[in-house]
Design a protein around this motif. Structure first.
Motif, PDB file in Angstrom:
ATOM      1  N   ASP A  98       0.807  -1.222   0.000  1.00 10.68           N
ATOM      2  CA  ASP A  98       0.000   0.000   0.000  1.00 10.68           C
ATOM      3  C   ASP A  98       0.840   1.272   0.000  1.00 10.68           C
ATOM      4  OD1 ASP A  98       0.901  -0.492   2.564  1.00 10.68           O
ATOM      5  OD2 ASP A  98      -0.976   0.069   3.549  1.00 10.68           O
ATOM      6  N   GLU A  99       2.174   1.127   0.012  1.00 10.63           N
ATOM      7  CA  GLU A  99       3.057   2.297  -0.043  1.00 10.63           C
ATOM      8  C   GLU A  99       3.150   2.809  -1.483  1.00 10.63           C
ATOM      9  OE1 GLU A  99       4.543   3.972   2.463  1.00 10.63           O
ATOM     10  OE2 GLU A  99       3.460   2.609   3.791  1.00 10.63           O
ATOM     11  N   THR A 100       2.902   4.078  -1.678  1.00 13.70           N
ATOM     12  CA  THR A 100       3.021   4.699  -2.992  1.00 13.70           C
ATOM     13  C   THR A 100       4.497   4.910  -3.310  1.00 13.70           C
ATOM     14  OG1 THR A 100       0.956   5.877  -2.585  1.00 13.70           O
ATOM     15  CG2 THR A 100       2.355   6.705  -4.375  1.00 13.70           C
ATOM     16  N   PRO A 101       4.939   4.547  -4.529  1.00 10.71           N
ATOM     17  CA  PRO A 101       6.347   4.784  -4.881  1.00 10.71           C
ATOM     18  C   PRO A 101       6.710   6.261  -4.748  1.00 10.71           C
ATOM     19  CG  PRO A 101       5.306   3.355  -6.493  1.00 10.71           C
ATOM     20  CD  PRO A 101       4.211   3.871  -5.592  1.00 10.71           C
ATOM     21  N   VAL A 102       7.900   6.503  -4.235  1.00 16.09           N
ATOM     22  CA  VAL A 102       8.384   7.860  -3.990  1.00 16.09           C
ATOM     23  C   VAL A 102       9.389   8.227  -5.080  1.00 16.09           C
ATOM     24  CG1 VAL A 102       9.583   9.348  -2.333  1.00 16.09           C
ATOM     25  CG2 VAL A 102       8.074   7.534  -1.505  1.00 16.09           C
ATOM     26  N   ALA A 103       9.206   9.376  -5.719  1.00 16.16           N
ATOM     27  CA  ALA A 103      10.072   9.779  -6.828  1.00 16.16           C
ATOM     28  C   ALA A 103      11.100  10.833  -6.435  1.00 16.16           C
ATOM     29  CB  ALA A 103       9.232  10.291  -7.991  1.00 16.16           C
ATOM     30  N   SER A 104      11.058  11.314  -5.191  1.00 22.01           N
ATOM     31  CA  SER A 104      12.083  12.260  -4.744  1.00 22.01           C
ATOM     32  C   SER A 104      12.450  11.944  -3.299  1.00 22.01           C
ATOM     33  CB  SER A 104      11.607  13.706  -4.882  1.00 22.01           C
ATOM     34  OG  SER A 104      10.502  13.945  -4.041  1.00 22.01           O
ATOM     35  N   TRP A 105      13.685  12.164  -2.967  1.00 15.64           N
ATOM     36  CA  TRP A 105      14.206  11.862  -1.634  1.00 15.64           C
ATOM     37  C   TRP A 105      13.638  12.876  -0.639  1.00 15.64           C
ATOM     38  CZ3 TRP A 105      16.308   7.862   0.563  1.00 15.64           C
ATOM     39  CH2 TRP A 105      17.077   7.982   1.719  1.00 15.64           C
ATOM     40  N   PRO A 106      12.886  12.419   0.360  1.00 17.05           N
ATOM     41  CA  PRO A 106      12.205  13.356   1.264  1.00 17.05           C
ATOM     42  C   PRO A 106      13.047  13.791   2.476  1.00 17.05           C
ATOM     43  CG  PRO A 106      11.491  11.126   1.717  1.00 17.05           C
ATOM     44  CD  PRO A 106      12.456  11.041   0.563  1.00 17.05           C
ATOM     45  N   HIS A 107      14.311  13.412   2.525  1.00 12.62           N
ATOM     46  CA  HIS A 107      15.131  13.678   3.707  1.00 12.62           C
ATOM     47  C   HIS A 107      16.179  14.755   3.430  1.00 12.62           C
ATOM     48  CE1 HIS A 107      13.294  10.166   5.541  1.00 12.62           C
ATOM     49  NE2 HIS A 107      13.549   9.499   4.423  1.00 12.62           N
ATOM     50  N   THR A 108      16.710  15.311   4.504  1.00 12.89           N
ATOM     51  CA  THR A 108      17.715  16.362   4.382  1.00 12.89           C
ATOM     52  C   THR A 108      19.058  15.790   3.927  1.00 12.89           C
ATOM     53  OG1 THR A 108      18.402  16.059   6.678  1.00 12.89           O
ATOM     54  CG2 THR A 108      16.656  17.687   6.252  1.00 12.89           C
ATOM     55  N   ASN A 109      19.925  16.664   3.505  1.00 12.96           N
ATOM     56  CA  ASN A 109      21.304  16.302   3.184  1.00 12.96           C
ATOM     57  C   ASN A 109      22.203  17.230   3.990  1.00 12.96           C
ATOM     58  OD1 ASN A 109      23.606  15.237   2.010  1.00 12.96           O
ATOM     59  ND2 ASN A 109      23.495  16.593   0.237  1.00 12.96           N
ATOM     60  N   PRO A 110      23.023  16.725   4.890  1.00  6.43           N
ATOM     61  CA  PRO A 110      23.222  15.301   5.182  1.00  6.43           C
ATOM     62  C   PRO A 110      22.097  14.751   6.049  1.00  6.43           C
ATOM     63  CG  PRO A 110      24.620  16.616   6.608  1.00  6.43           C
ATOM     64  CD  PRO A 110      23.923  17.576   5.679  1.00  6.43           C
ATOM     65  N   LEU A 111      21.919  13.437   5.964  1.00 11.10           N
ATOM     66  CA  LEU A 111      20.952  12.743   6.809  1.00 11.10           C
ATOM     67  C   LEU A 111      21.748  12.006   7.878  1.00 11.10           C
ATOM     68  CD1 LEU A 111      18.009  11.941   7.322  1.00 11.10           C
ATOM     69  CD2 LEU A 111      18.397   9.951   5.838  1.00 11.10           C
ATOM     70  N   GLU A 112      21.463  12.308   9.147  1.00  9.07           N
ATOM     71  CA  GLU A 112      22.231  11.724  10.247  1.00  9.07           C
ATOM     72  C   GLU A 112      21.317  11.139  11.303  1.00  9.07           C
ATOM     73  OE1 GLU A 112      24.885  14.745  11.689  1.00  9.07           O
ATOM     74  OE2 GLU A 112      25.961  14.858   9.802  1.00  9.07           O
ATOM     75  N   GLU A 113      21.721   9.967  11.800  1.00 12.34           N
ATOM     76  CA  GLU A 113      21.045   9.306  12.920  1.00 12.34           C
ATOM     77  C   GLU A 113      19.545   9.192  12.708  1.00 12.34           C
ATOM     78  OE1 GLU A 113      22.293  11.336  16.479  1.00 12.34           O
ATOM     79  OE2 GLU A 113      24.375  10.746  16.185  1.00 12.34           O
ATOM     80  N   GLU A 114      19.156   8.687  11.564  1.00 13.09           N
ATOM     81  CA  GLU A 114      17.741   8.524  11.230  1.00 13.09           C
ATOM     82  C   GLU A 114      17.489   7.092  10.767  1.00 13.09           C
ATOM     83  OE1 GLU A 114      15.238  10.680  11.527  1.00 13.09           O
ATOM     84  OE2 GLU A 114      16.458  12.402  12.107  1.00 13.09           O
ATOM     85  N   ARG A 115      16.223   6.757  10.652  1.00 14.56           N
ATOM     86  CA  ARG A 115      15.803   5.462  10.120  1.00 14.56           C
ATOM     87  C   ARG A 115      14.915   5.729   8.916  1.00 14.56           C
ATOM     88  NH1 ARG A 115      11.371   1.653  11.452  1.00 14.56           N
ATOM     89  NH2 ARG A 115      12.114  -0.417  10.857  1.00 14.56           N
ATOM     90  N   VAL A 116      15.270   5.138   7.788  1.00 15.23           N
ATOM     91  CA  VAL A 116      14.466   5.219   6.575  1.00 15.23           C
ATOM     92  C   VAL A 116      13.846   3.833   6.411  1.00 15.23           C
ATOM     93  CG1 VAL A 116      14.480   5.621   4.088  1.00 15.23           C
ATOM     94  CG2 VAL A 116      16.035   6.915   5.573  1.00 15.23           C
TER      95      VAL A 116
END
Length: 184
Positions: free
Chosen positions: A17-35
């Motif tokens: 049920d997850e819609t495909p994602v076409a752009s990265w929704p996270h910051t750069n740099p991404l630190e100490e996160e869970r994707v």
């Protein structure tokens, strides 16, 4: 929820049920996160930096990760399909669950201190400089190994008889051997 089997890897994919994602929704740099639980298609992570990140139950398809820097990233149930990791640097990246790379490119990439045991690399192009990396149990069959260096990191990996020719060339380069004719 779907599981796909690629050789020895059983990768648990994101929920249907997850819609495909076409752009990265996270910051750069991404630190100490869970994707987690995401299906990324054609995202551009070129020159991004991920530090102390866990990637879990994700699929990345035809994505550009050129020049990406992965530092202490953990991968669990991740499928990379047709991704470009050219010029990428991986430091202390760990496959803590099933991980598969299908049709990916790793030209002029560097892996240092990585633990990619039991990962599957199917039909990938390796131009990787391997330093203190473990690929024990990794399945490299059907991948082009001619451009890699750091032969000792392949200890315990699965390769085909045809790939042994490529690895001979790697050995000659890695050890700076001079191949000469036997004296008569």
């Amino acid at each position: 929820m779907e599981t796909t089997r690629i050789r020895g890897a059983n990768v648990l994919l994101p929920s249907d049920d997850e819609t495909p994602v076409a752009s990265w929704p996270h910051t750069n740099p991404l630190e100490e996160e869970r994707v987690a639980n995401a299906d990324f298609r054609s995202v551009d992570l070129s020159s991004h930096r991920l530090v102390d990140v866990t990637i879990d139950r994700c699929r990345l398809r035809t994505s550009r990760l050129m020049g990406v820097s992965l530092v202490r990233v953990s991968l669990r149930d991740v499928l990379f399909e047709g991704c470009q990791f050219d010029y990428a640097t991986w430091a202390q990246v760990r496959a803590v669950g099933d991980v598969a790379f299908v049709g990916c490119s790793f030209r002029e990439a560097a892996f240092e201190g990585c633990d990619l045991r039991k990962a599957v690399f199917d039909d990938c192009a390796f131009g990787v400089d391997l330093q203190d990396t473990s690929l024990a149990g990794a399945d490299l069959r059907e991948s082009d190994l001619s451009g890699l260096s750091g032969l000792s990191s392949l200890r315990g990996a699965k390769v085909t008889a045809m790939q042994l020719r490529q690895l001979n060339e790697v050995m000659v380069r890695d050890l700076d051997l001079t191949v000469a004719e036997a004296p008569l």
